[in-house]
Design a protein around this motif. Sequence first.
Motif, mmCIF file in Angstrom:
data_model
loop_
_atom_site.group_PDB
_atom_site.id
_atom_site.type_symbol
_atom_site.label_atom_id
_atom_site.label_comp_id
_atom_site.label_asym_id
_atom_site.label_seq_id
_atom_site.Cartn_x
_atom_site.Cartn_y
_atom_site.Cartn_z
ATOM 1 N N ASP A 338 0.837 -1.208 0.000
ATOM 2 C CA ASP A 338 0.000 0.000 0.000
ATOM 3 C C ASP A 338 0.869 1.254 0.000
ATOM 4 N N GLN A 339 1.928 1.178 0.806
ATOM 5 C CA GLN A 339 2.835 2.325 0.908
ATOM 6 C C GLN A 339 4.281 1.827 0.907
ATOM 7 N N VAL A 340 5.180 2.653 0.426
ATOM 8 C CA VAL A 340 6.612 2.313 0.500
ATOM 9 C C VAL A 340 7.340 3.471 1.187
ATOM 10 N N GLN A 341 8.449 3.138 1.828
ATOM 11 C CA GLN A 341 9.169 4.187 2.552
ATOM 12 C C GLN A 341 10.606 4.303 2.062
ATOM 13 N N ILE A 342 11.100 5.528 2.082
ATOM 14 C CA ILE A 342 12.507 5.791 1.747
ATOM 15 C C ILE A 342 13.117 6.491 2.959
ATOM 16 N N CYS A 343 14.244 5.991 3.404
ATOM 17 C CA CYS A 343 14.948 6.659 4.513
ATOM 18 C C CYS A 343 15.764 7.801 3.907
ATOM 19 N N THR A 344 15.446 9.023 4.318
ATOM 20 C CA THR A 344 16.096 10.200 3.714
ATOM 21 C C THR A 344 17.210 10.759 4.582
ATOM 22 N N ALA A 345 17.155 10.435 5.888
ATOM 23 C CA ALA A 345 18.179 10.910 6.833
ATOM 24 C C ALA A 345 18.097 10.016 8.071
ATOM 25 N N TYR A 346 19.041 10.199 9.001
ATOM 26 C CA TYR A 346 18.970 9.480 10.279
ATOM 27 C C TYR A 346 18.761 10.499 11.396
ATOM 28 N N GLU A 347 18.378 9.962 12.543
ATOM 29 C CA GLU A 347 18.292 10.796 13.730
ATOM 30 C C GLU A 347 19.085 10.122 14.840
ATOM 31 N N VAL A 348 19.981 10.867 15.468
ATOM 32 C CA VAL A 348 20.735 10.346 16.615
ATOM 33 C C VAL A 348 20.643 11.373 17.738
ATOM 34 N N ASP A 349 20.195 10.950 18.903
ATOM 35 C CA ASP A 349 20.038 11.852 20.056
ATOM 36 C C ASP A 349 19.277 13.122 19.682
ATOM 37 N N GLY A 350 18.225 12.967 18.941
ATOM 38 C CA GLY A 350 17.401 14.120 18.553
ATOM 39 C C GLY A 350 18.001 14.989 17.458
ATOM 40 N N LYS A 351 19.197 14.626 16.972
ATOM 41 C CA LYS A 351 19.831 15.446 15.915
ATOM 42 C C LYS A 351 19.704 14.727 14.567
ATOM 43 N N ARG A 352 19.476 15.525 13.522
ATOM 44 C CA ARG A 352 19.351 14.965 12.188
ATOM 45 C C ARG A 352 20.742 14.729 11.589
ATOM 46 N N PRO A 357 27.432 7.763 8.803
ATOM 47 C CA PRO A 357 28.519 7.863 9.787
ATOM 48 C C PRO A 357 29.629 6.837 9.553
ATOM 49 N N GLY A 358 30.851 7.234 9.835
ATOM 50 C CA GLY A 358 31.990 6.329 9.664
ATOM 51 C C GLY A 358 32.115 5.349 10.822
ATOM 52 N N ASP A 359 31.553 5.705 11.972
ATOM 53 C CA ASP A 359 31.712 4.898 13.184
ATOM 54 C C ASP A 359 30.468 4.029 13.366
ATOM 55 N N ILE A 360 30.662 2.697 13.393
ATOM 56 C CA ILE A 360 29.465 1.847 13.477
ATOM 57 C C ILE A 360 28.761 1.955 14.822
ATOM 58 N N GLN A 361 29.458 2.460 15.863
ATOM 59 C CA GLN A 361 28.762 2.689 17.135
ATOM 60 C C GLN A 361 27.679 3.751 16.926
ATOM 61 N N VAL A 362 28.043 4.795 16.164
ATOM 62 C CA VAL A 362 27.067 5.853 15.857
ATOM 63 C C VAL A 362 25.977 5.283 14.952
ATOM 64 N N LEU A 363 26.402 4.519 13.948
ATOM 65 C CA LEU A 363 25.424 3.949 13.004
ATOM 66 C C LEU A 363 24.402 3.084 13.734
ATOM 67 N N SER A 364 24.864 2.332 14.738
ATOM 68 C CA SER A 364 23.934 1.434 15.428
ATOM 69 C C SER A 364 22.911 2.213 16.272
ATOM 70 N N GLN A 365 23.191 3.500 16.506
ATOM 71 C CA GLN A 365 22.201 4.315 17.247
ATOM 72 C C GLN A 365 21.285 5.107 16.301
ATOM 73 N N CYS A 366 21.570 5.049 15.005
ATOM 74 C CA CYS A 366 20.805 5.857 14.051
ATOM 75 C C CYS A 366 19.389 5.328 13.882
ATOM 76 N N ARG A 367 18.431 6.225 13.974
ATOM 77 C CA ARG A 367 17.039 5.870 13.698
ATOM 78 C C ARG A 367 16.692 6.466 12.335
ATOM 79 N N PRO A 368 16.059 5.686 11.470
ATOM 80 C CA PRO A 368 15.761 6.219 10.137
ATOM 81 C C PRO A 368 14.659 7.285 10.154
ATOM 82 N N VAL A 369 14.841 8.310 9.333
ATOM 83 C CA VAL A 369 13.780 9.304 9.102
ATOM 84 C C VAL A 369 13.179 8.938 7.749
ATOM 85 N N TYR A 370 11.893 8.622 7.739
ATOM 86 C CA TYR A 370 11.290 8.115 6.510
ATOM 87 C C TYR A 370 10.431 9.139 5.793
#
Length: 427
Positions: A338-352, A357-370
């Motif tokens: 019915d719908q499809v989503q594209i992740c356009t940016a990430y959010e980490v600690d409330g910041k877009r 990110p080069g650091d996978i620790q940061v990447l593992s905290q990234c939430r997708p912005v769809y």
Amino acid sequence: MSAVVVVGTQWGDEGKGKIIDLLSAQADMVVRYQGGNNAGHTVKVDDEEFKLHLIPSGILSDSTVCVIGNGVVVDPGVLISEMDSLADRGISTDRLQVSDKAHVIMPYHKALDKLQEESKGDRKIGTTGRGIGPCYTDKISRYGIRMADLVDSRSLSARLDLVLPYVNGLIEGVYGQTGFTKDQIVAEMAPQADRLRSFVTDTSVLVNDAIDAGQKVLFEGAQGTLLDVDHGTYPFVTSSSPTAGGACTGTGVGPTKISKVIGVAKAYTTRVGAGPFPTELNNEIGDWIREKGKEFGTTTGRPRRCGWLDAVVLRYSARVNGLTGLALMHLDTLSGLDQVQICTAYEVDGKRVENFPGDIQVLSQCRPVYETLEGWSGDLSKARSLEDLPENARKYIDRVSEIVGVPVCIVSVGGRRSETIITEEPF
Ligand code: IMP
């Protein structure tokens, strides 16, 4: 000048095999530049399916010269059995050439791959177990054995005298397992060397001559940008350079000779093995994509992790590869949602976060912005131009191209060669 590099833009398995196969029909030469039999391409020709791991899929086109470049690691036994199985199906491998500088995956590399993975416990990488990492490790630490050594018995013997004490020191001393003897290795590899000798040559000369003569040369990347040892999600990466720069170092061709770089991307994202994956769908949509897209590994049969398209990843790939065009694969797989989503940016600690990110620790905290788009339905496999697609599928393609900043030059709507829309000829 017509030298086109095809790279994976995600974590591998994007469908490069189909694109390479398609473009090989026009190419005079196809060159593999990195990786080994950790890769796997499934190519459908009419109703026949071919699974290739090491030999460029260009071998399925009648007159294309296929080159395994110096950046590839070659398991001689695998290469020979792939040549044999192609011959059994009536496909000649006479047009195959292997770089004398390509490194050889030795029996102890496969043993070390497994031992290293086991020793990492729950922090293992999830390698394919084909000896890829240990072979590249030896290459860099100058303990490697190259194809030129393999096919020259005196050179192989001299190299083994130097290398085996070091290798056995690791296997016996670090892992407490039985090491390898020179006799054992030579007995296994001498017949392989005899079989491969006539295929081994200085392939840099061949590839440069072909480009200089105005031939169409295709560089075939294996794996994907996020598995690149430098630019990928380290340490959950492979040990080579799938990104476009690898096409130069892995073949002995200068960057000034490359004319285009085409990035292959699935219309969604998949990953095998461990490591962070921001758009992963651990739900029924992820399961639906896996089943519909037949997302199970060609090499290991492992189920692939599935998620929405991640445009942060694609923008990153566009940057590090210098992409000139995108090939968007599996658009048909998304048909029916019915719908499809594209992740356009990430959010980490409330910041877009806009950049990957080069650091996978940061990447593992990234939430997708769809961004949510309306889906489409129906069988897309008969579409041969963008106009044949449902309007919402066209909107999806346009939006992906806009967010990533790269034109879409190919859209795949099915597994077969014919099930493809080409909007800009690559050569
Ligand atoms: P290796 O290349 O066997 O050392 O594995 C390292 C990582 O790369 C693991 O996460 C593998 O699953 C992944 N990998 C290697 N080759 C491929 C491929 O062709 N497609 C997808 N993932 C791959």
